[in-house]
Design a protein around this motif. Structure first.
Motif, PDB file in Angstrom:
ATOM      1  N   GLU A  15       0.538  -1.041  -0.239  1.00  0.00           N
ATOM      2  CA  GLU A  15      -0.108   0.054   0.600  1.00  0.00           C
ATOM      3  C   GLU A  15       0.875   1.110  -0.385  1.00  0.00           C
ATOM      4  O   GLU A  15       0.869   2.542  -0.734  1.00  0.00           O
ATOM      5  CB  GLU A  15      -1.083  -0.343   0.695  1.00  0.00           C
ATOM      6  N   TYR A  16       1.859   1.370   0.833  1.00  0.00           N
ATOM      7  CA  TYR A  16       2.598   2.005   0.667  1.00  0.00           C
ATOM      8  C   TYR A  16       3.526   2.838  -0.451  1.00  0.00           C
ATOM      9  O   TYR A  16       3.827   3.720  -0.910  1.00  0.00           O
ATOM     10  CB  TYR A  16       4.105   2.430   2.086  1.00  0.00           C
ATOM     11  N   MET A  17       3.759   1.063  -1.568  1.00  0.00           N
ATOM     12  CA  MET A  17       4.446   1.759  -2.299  1.00  0.00           C
ATOM     13  C   MET A  17       3.716   2.018  -3.380  1.00  0.00           C
ATOM     14  O   MET A  17       3.750   3.083  -4.484  1.00  0.00           O
ATOM     15  CB  MET A  17       5.047  -0.093  -2.875  1.00  0.00           C
ATOM     16  N   ARG A  18       2.649   2.215  -3.084  1.00  0.00           N
ATOM     17  CA  ARG A  18       1.390   2.109  -4.416  1.00  0.00           C
ATOM     18  C   ARG A  18       1.236   3.547  -3.980  1.00  0.00           C
ATOM     19  O   ARG A  18       0.931   4.403  -5.126  1.00  0.00           O
ATOM     20  CB  ARG A  18       0.371   1.191  -3.906  1.00  0.00           C
ATOM     21  N   GLU A  19       1.282   4.116  -2.479  1.00  0.00           N
ATOM     22  CA  GLU A  19       0.595   5.710  -2.372  1.00  0.00           C
ATOM     23  C   GLU A  19       1.881   5.903  -2.878  1.00  0.00           C
ATOM     24  O   GLU A  19       2.335   7.576  -3.215  1.00  0.00           O
ATOM     25  CB  GLU A  19       0.541   5.537  -1.375  1.00  0.00           C
ATOM     26  N   TYR A  20       2.985   6.058  -2.534  1.00  0.00           N
ATOM     27  CA  TYR A  20       4.331   6.870  -2.845  1.00  0.00           C
ATOM     28  C   TYR A  20       5.456   6.746  -4.200  1.00  0.00           C
ATOM     29  O   TYR A  20       6.248   7.158  -4.095  1.00  0.00           O
ATOM     30  CB  TYR A  20       5.569   6.850  -1.502  1.00  0.00           C
ATOM     31  N   ASP A  21       5.981   5.533  -4.446  1.00  0.00           N
ATOM     32  CA  ASP A  21       6.397   5.399  -5.310  1.00  0.00           C
ATOM     33  C   ASP A  21       5.442   5.871  -6.711  1.00  0.00           C
ATOM     34  O   ASP A  21       4.990   4.735  -7.923  1.00  0.00           O
ATOM     35  CB  ASP A  21       6.686   3.536  -5.647  1.00  0.00           C
ATOM     36  N   ARG A  22       5.522   7.192  -6.763  1.00  0.00           N
ATOM     37  CA  ARG A  22       4.936   7.575  -8.075  1.00  0.00           C
ATOM     38  C   ARG A  22       5.113   7.070  -9.246  1.00  0.00           C
ATOM     39  O   ARG A  22       4.294   7.279 -10.647  1.00  0.00           O
ATOM     40  CB  ARG A  22       4.620   9.168  -7.795  1.00  0.00           C
ATOM     41  N   ASN A  23       6.524   6.582  -9.825  1.00  0.00           N
ATOM     42  CA  ASN A  23       7.157   6.566 -10.765  1.00  0.00           C
ATOM     43  C   ASN A  23       6.968   4.945 -11.294  1.00  0.00           C
ATOM     44  O   ASN A  23       7.624   5.137 -12.398  1.00  0.00           O
ATOM     45  CB  ASN A  23       8.112   7.159 -10.956  1.00  0.00           C
ATOM     46  N   ARG A  24       7.078   4.812 -10.219  1.00  0.00           N
ATOM     47  CA  ARG A  24       7.067   3.040 -10.457  1.00  0.00           C
ATOM     48  C   ARG A  24       7.996   2.055 -11.139  1.00  0.00           C
ATOM     49  O   ARG A  24       7.829   1.913 -11.151  1.00  0.00           O
ATOM     50  CB  ARG A  24       5.822   2.593 -11.932  1.00  0.00           C
ATOM     51  N   GLY A  26       9.787   0.931  -7.803  1.00  0.00           N
ATOM     52  CA  GLY A  26       9.767  -0.168  -6.939  1.00  0.00           C
ATOM     53  C   GLY A  26      10.920   0.465  -5.604  1.00  0.00           C
ATOM     54  O   GLY A  26      10.707  -0.413  -4.955  1.00  0.00           O
ATOM     55  N   LYS A  27      10.571   1.586  -5.831  1.00  0.00           N
ATOM     56  CA  LYS A  27      11.205   2.612  -4.986  1.00  0.00           C
ATOM     57  C   LYS A  27      10.661   4.219  -4.383  1.00  0.00           C
ATOM     58  O   LYS A  27      10.080   4.437  -5.005  1.00  0.00           O
ATOM     59  CB  LYS A  27      12.438   3.422  -5.534  1.00  0.00           C
ATOM     60  N   ILE A  28      10.885   4.076  -3.082  1.00  0.00           N
ATOM     61  CA  ILE A  28      10.176   4.834  -2.468  1.00  0.00           C
ATOM     62  C   ILE A  28      11.456   6.164  -2.034  1.00  0.00           C
ATOM     63  O   ILE A  28      12.675   6.023  -1.369  1.00  0.00           O
ATOM     64  CB  ILE A  28       9.427   5.444  -1.295  1.00  0.00           C
ATOM     65  N   GLU A  29      11.210   7.521  -1.929  1.00  0.00           N
ATOM     66  CA  GLU A  29      12.460   8.758  -1.949  1.00  0.00           C
ATOM     67  C   GLU A  29      12.040   8.576  -0.765  1.00  0.00           C
ATOM     68  O   GLU A  29      11.690   8.529   0.528  1.00  0.00           O
ATOM     69  CB  GLU A  29      11.710   9.820  -2.658  1.00  0.00           C
ATOM     70  N   TYR A  30      13.428   8.379  -0.434  1.00  0.00           N
ATOM     71  CA  TYR A  30      13.976   9.092   1.351  1.00  0.00           C
ATOM     72  C   TYR A  30      13.076  10.213   2.561  1.00  0.00           C
ATOM     73  O   TYR A  30      12.296   9.359   3.310  1.00  0.00           O
ATOM     74  CB  TYR A  30      15.211   9.548   1.865  1.00  0.00           C
ATOM     75  N   LEU A  31      12.804  11.126   1.652  1.00  0.00           N
ATOM     76  CA  LEU A  31      11.674  12.471   2.262  1.00  0.00           C
ATOM     77  C   LEU A  31      10.317  11.361   2.750  1.00  0.00           C
ATOM     78  O   LEU A  31       9.794  11.813   3.494  1.00  0.00           O
ATOM     79  CB  LEU A  31      11.466  13.293   1.715  1.00  0.00           C
ATOM     80  N   ASP A  32      10.134  10.664   1.214  1.00  0.00           N
ATOM     81  CA  ASP A  32       8.904   9.911   1.754  1.00  0.00           C
ATOM     82  C   ASP A  32       8.871   8.502   2.484  1.00  0.00           C
ATOM     83  O   ASP A  32       7.308   8.885   3.506  1.00  0.00           O
ATOM     84  CB  ASP A  32       7.879   9.158   0.688  1.00  0.00           C
ATOM     85  N   PHE A  33       9.709   8.190   3.026  1.00  0.00           N
ATOM     86  CA  PHE A  33       9.837   7.086   3.937  1.00  0.00           C
ATOM     87  C   PHE A  33       9.465   7.749   5.137  1.00  0.00           C
ATOM     88  O   PHE A  33       9.390   7.391   6.597  1.00  0.00           O
ATOM     89  CB  PHE A  33      11.311   6.331   3.792  1.00  0.00           C
TER      90      PHE A  33
END
Length: 116
Positions: A15-24, A26-33
């Motif tokens: 769910e976090y990946m769907r919400e925060y991985d806007r560019n798909r 497979g990673k989320i940005e540090y500030l999002d974390f």
């Protein structure tokens, strides 16, 4: 997240990946974390966290922290304290003078710190 003490399940991570991985990617940005973890930390129940900590001491499930329990924790932390020193710690917070620290006494100890 688990390394920071949170019990997360795969569905939650997805769910976090769907919400925060806007560019798909497979990673989320540090500030999002940081944003995710800030929310998770703010939602923690401090009393429940203290109860979990108590259970780490009370490994024999008696509902009390004994000298034996405290000795084990000190050893696991690499602390070299004598039984007299450990007993003095217990005696300082043992309000009912039974030689043990109850969960209620442990809660009182923790409420006196900045942890609570």
């Amino acid at each position: 997240m688990r390394a920071l003490g949170f019990d997360v399940h795969k569905a939650e991570v997805m769910e976090y990946m769907r919400e925060y991985d806007r560019n798909r990617t497979g990673k989320i940005e540090y500030l999002d974390f940081i944003d995710i973890m800030t929310q998770k930390i703010a939602n923690r129940d401090p009393i429940e966290e203290i109860r979990k900590a108590f259970k780490l001491f009370d490994d024999d499930g008696t509902g009390y922290i004994s000298l034996k329990n405290l000795r084990r924790v000190a050893r696991e932390l690499g602390e070299h304290l004598s039984d007299d020193e450990l007993q003095a710690m217990i005696d300082e917070f043992d309000r009912d003078s039974d030689g043990l620290i109850s969960q209620e006494e442990f809660l009182n100890i923790m409420k006196q710190t900045s942890v609570y």
